[in-house]
Motif scaffolding. Structure first.
Motif, PDB file in Angstrom:
ATOM      1  N   ARG A  36     -33.616  25.981  17.108  1.00  0.00           N
ATOM      2  CA  ARG A  36     -34.506  24.910  17.468  1.00  0.00           C
ATOM      3  C   ARG A  36     -33.897  24.133  18.512  1.00  0.00           C
ATOM      4  O   ARG A  36     -34.529  23.076  19.378  1.00  0.00           O
ATOM      5  CB  ARG A  36     -34.876  24.066  16.246  1.00  0.00           C
ATOM      6  CG  ARG A  36     -33.443  23.064  15.861  1.00  0.00           C
ATOM      7  CD  ARG A  36     -33.745  22.282  14.676  1.00  0.00           C
ATOM      8  NE  ARG A  36     -32.568  21.236  14.530  1.00  0.00           N
ATOM      9  CZ  ARG A  36     -31.600  21.573  13.735  1.00  0.00           C
ATOM     10  NH1 ARG A  36     -31.749  22.842  13.308  1.00  0.00           N
ATOM     11  NH2 ARG A  36     -30.555  20.703  13.495  1.00  0.00           N
ATOM     12  N   GLU A  93     -44.406  24.726  15.605  1.00  0.00           N
ATOM     13  CA  GLU A  93     -44.600  23.565  14.663  1.00  0.00           C
ATOM     14  C   GLU A  93     -43.452  23.569  13.816  1.00  0.00           C
ATOM     15  O   GLU A  93     -43.017  22.479  13.657  1.00  0.00           O
ATOM     16  CB  GLU A  93     -45.873  23.675  14.029  1.00  0.00           C
ATOM     17  CG  GLU A  93     -46.168  22.477  13.188  1.00  0.00           C
ATOM     18  CD  GLU A  93     -45.334  22.398  11.915  1.00  0.00           C
ATOM     19  OE1 GLU A  93     -45.063  21.335  11.426  1.00  0.00           O
ATOM     20  OE2 GLU A  93     -45.279  23.507  11.281  1.00  0.00           O
ATOM     21  N   ARG A  94     -42.810  24.661  13.669  1.00  0.00           N
ATOM     22  CA  ARG A  94     -41.798  24.660  12.550  1.00  0.00           C
ATOM     23  C   ARG A  94     -40.592  24.550  13.390  1.00  0.00           C
ATOM     24  O   ARG A  94     -39.649  23.656  12.937  1.00  0.00           O
ATOM     25  CB  ARG A  94     -41.523  26.258  12.235  1.00  0.00           C
ATOM     26  CG  ARG A  94     -42.788  26.832  11.226  1.00  0.00           C
ATOM     27  CD  ARG A  94     -42.643  26.295   9.743  1.00  0.00           C
ATOM     28  NE  ARG A  94     -43.424  25.014   9.824  1.00  0.00           N
ATOM     29  CZ  ARG A  94     -42.943  23.878   8.863  1.00  0.00           C
ATOM     30  NH1 ARG A  94     -41.972  24.093   7.989  1.00  0.00           N
ATOM     31  NH2 ARG A  94     -43.729  22.765   9.029  1.00  0.00           N
ATOM     32  N   ASP A  96     -40.461  22.427  16.251  1.00  0.00           N
ATOM     33  CA  ASP A  96     -40.578  21.011  16.459  1.00  0.00           C
ATOM     34  C   ASP A  96     -40.264  20.236  15.346  1.00  0.00           C
ATOM     35  O   ASP A  96     -39.613  18.917  15.381  1.00  0.00           O
ATOM     36  CB  ASP A  96     -41.915  20.642  17.204  1.00  0.00           C
ATOM     37  CG  ASP A  96     -41.922  21.297  18.359  1.00  0.00           C
ATOM     38  OD1 ASP A  96     -40.954  21.275  19.329  1.00  0.00           O
ATOM     39  OD2 ASP A  96     -43.216  21.611  18.895  1.00  0.00           O
ATOM     40  N   SER A  97     -40.792  20.688  14.099  1.00  0.00           N
ATOM     41  CA  SER A  97     -40.833  19.763  12.944  1.00  0.00           C
ATOM     42  C   SER A  97     -39.027  19.656  12.629  1.00  0.00           C
ATOM     43  O   SER A  97     -38.680  18.697  12.187  1.00  0.00           O
ATOM     44  CB  SER A  97     -41.390  20.406  11.734  1.00  0.00           C
ATOM     45  OG  SER A  97     -42.842  20.398  11.953  1.00  0.00           O
ATOM     46  N   LYS A 100     -37.649  17.211  14.870  1.00  0.00           N
ATOM     47  CA  LYS A 100     -38.048  15.783  14.379  1.00  0.00           C
ATOM     48  C   LYS A 100     -37.165  15.047  13.234  1.00  0.00           C
ATOM     49  O   LYS A 100     -36.950  13.883  13.262  1.00  0.00           O
ATOM     50  CB  LYS A 100     -39.612  15.737  14.201  1.00  0.00           C
ATOM     51  CG  LYS A 100     -40.314  15.886  15.564  1.00  0.00           C
ATOM     52  CD  LYS A 100     -41.649  15.796  15.215  1.00  0.00           C
ATOM     53  CE  LYS A 100     -42.587  15.960  16.434  1.00  0.00           C
ATOM     54  NZ  LYS A 100     -44.069  16.605  16.353  1.00  0.00           N
ATOM     55  N   ALA A 101     -36.781  16.172  12.507  1.00  0.00           N
ATOM     56  CA  ALA A 101     -36.014  15.780  11.232  1.00  0.00           C
ATOM     57  C   ALA A 101     -34.429  15.679  11.513  1.00  0.00           C
ATOM     58  O   ALA A 101     -33.959  15.047  10.623  1.00  0.00           O
ATOM     59  CB  ALA A 101     -36.233  16.983  10.115  1.00  0.00           C
ATOM     60  N   SER A 109     -40.283  15.630  22.541  1.00  0.00           N
ATOM     61  CA  SER A 109     -41.217  15.688  21.435  1.00  0.00           C
ATOM     62  C   SER A 109     -42.153  16.768  21.956  1.00  0.00           C
ATOM     63  O   SER A 109     -42.653  17.026  23.010  1.00  0.00           O
ATOM     64  CB  SER A 109     -41.961  14.320  21.562  1.00  0.00           C
ATOM     65  OG  SER A 109     -42.916  14.509  20.542  1.00  0.00           O
ATOM     66  N   ASP A 110     -42.186  17.772  20.836  1.00  0.00           N
ATOM     67  CA  ASP A 110     -43.378  18.768  20.793  1.00  0.00           C
ATOM     68  C   ASP A 110     -43.011  19.802  22.231  1.00  0.00           C
ATOM     69  O   ASP A 110     -43.594  20.546  22.581  1.00  0.00           O
ATOM     70  CB  ASP A 110     -44.903  18.407  21.121  1.00  0.00           C
ATOM     71  CG  ASP A 110     -45.124  17.423  19.897  1.00  0.00           C
ATOM     72  OD1 ASP A 110     -44.970  17.656  18.819  1.00  0.00           O
ATOM     73  OD2 ASP A 110     -46.047  16.597  20.179  1.00  0.00           O
TER      74      ASP A 110
END
Length: 130
Positions: A36, A93-94, A96-97, A100-101, A109-110
């Motif tokens: 990530r 999505e995985r 980016d999530s 964010k966590a 972001s995104d």
């Protein structure tokens, strides 16, 4: 319009394809999430014997380092491309999530979603004009 049960089946299929992709690439979920923090995420594509080949990864010291297994689908197969697009968006999505966590990592972001969206749009435009 899709019914809720159809959406659930499709989401389950995408998730199954994601875990197959991880397995084929020799990654487990925790290893995948470590990616990530890629700062130079890239999507590369090419053609080989009637197939479109897509790989995701990053540039490190001038070399492309692939994340997981590459993707292949028959050139011109719109359904296969749509399946790939959904899988790429799920991967984004995985990642980016996970960002964010984790408040220690300040990725835009995104970040992955935006990269995937640009790739998918350019591929769709290419298919329409071919």
């Amino acid at each position: 319009m899709l019914r809720a049960d159809e959406v659930n089946r499709e989401m389950k299929r995408i998730e199954e394809n994601f875990y197959k992709w991880l397995q084929m690439g020799g990654l487990d979920y925790k290893e995948f999430l470590k990616c990530r923090n890629m700062s130079d995420f890239q999507i590369i594509s090419g053609h080989d014997n009637g197939y479109n080949i897509v790989a995701i990864g990053s540039m490190t010291n001038g070399q492309f380092v692939q994340l997981g297994e590459q993707f292949a689908y028959r050139s011109g197969d719109v359904n296969a491309f749509q399946d790939l697009a959904l899988l790429l968006l799920y991967i984004a999505e995985r990642l980016d999530s996970a960002n964010k966590a984790d408040s220690h990592f300040h990725q835009q972001s995104d970040y992955f979603f935006n990269q995937m969206k640009v790739f998918i749009q350019s591929a769709e435009d290419y298919m329409k004009n071919s």
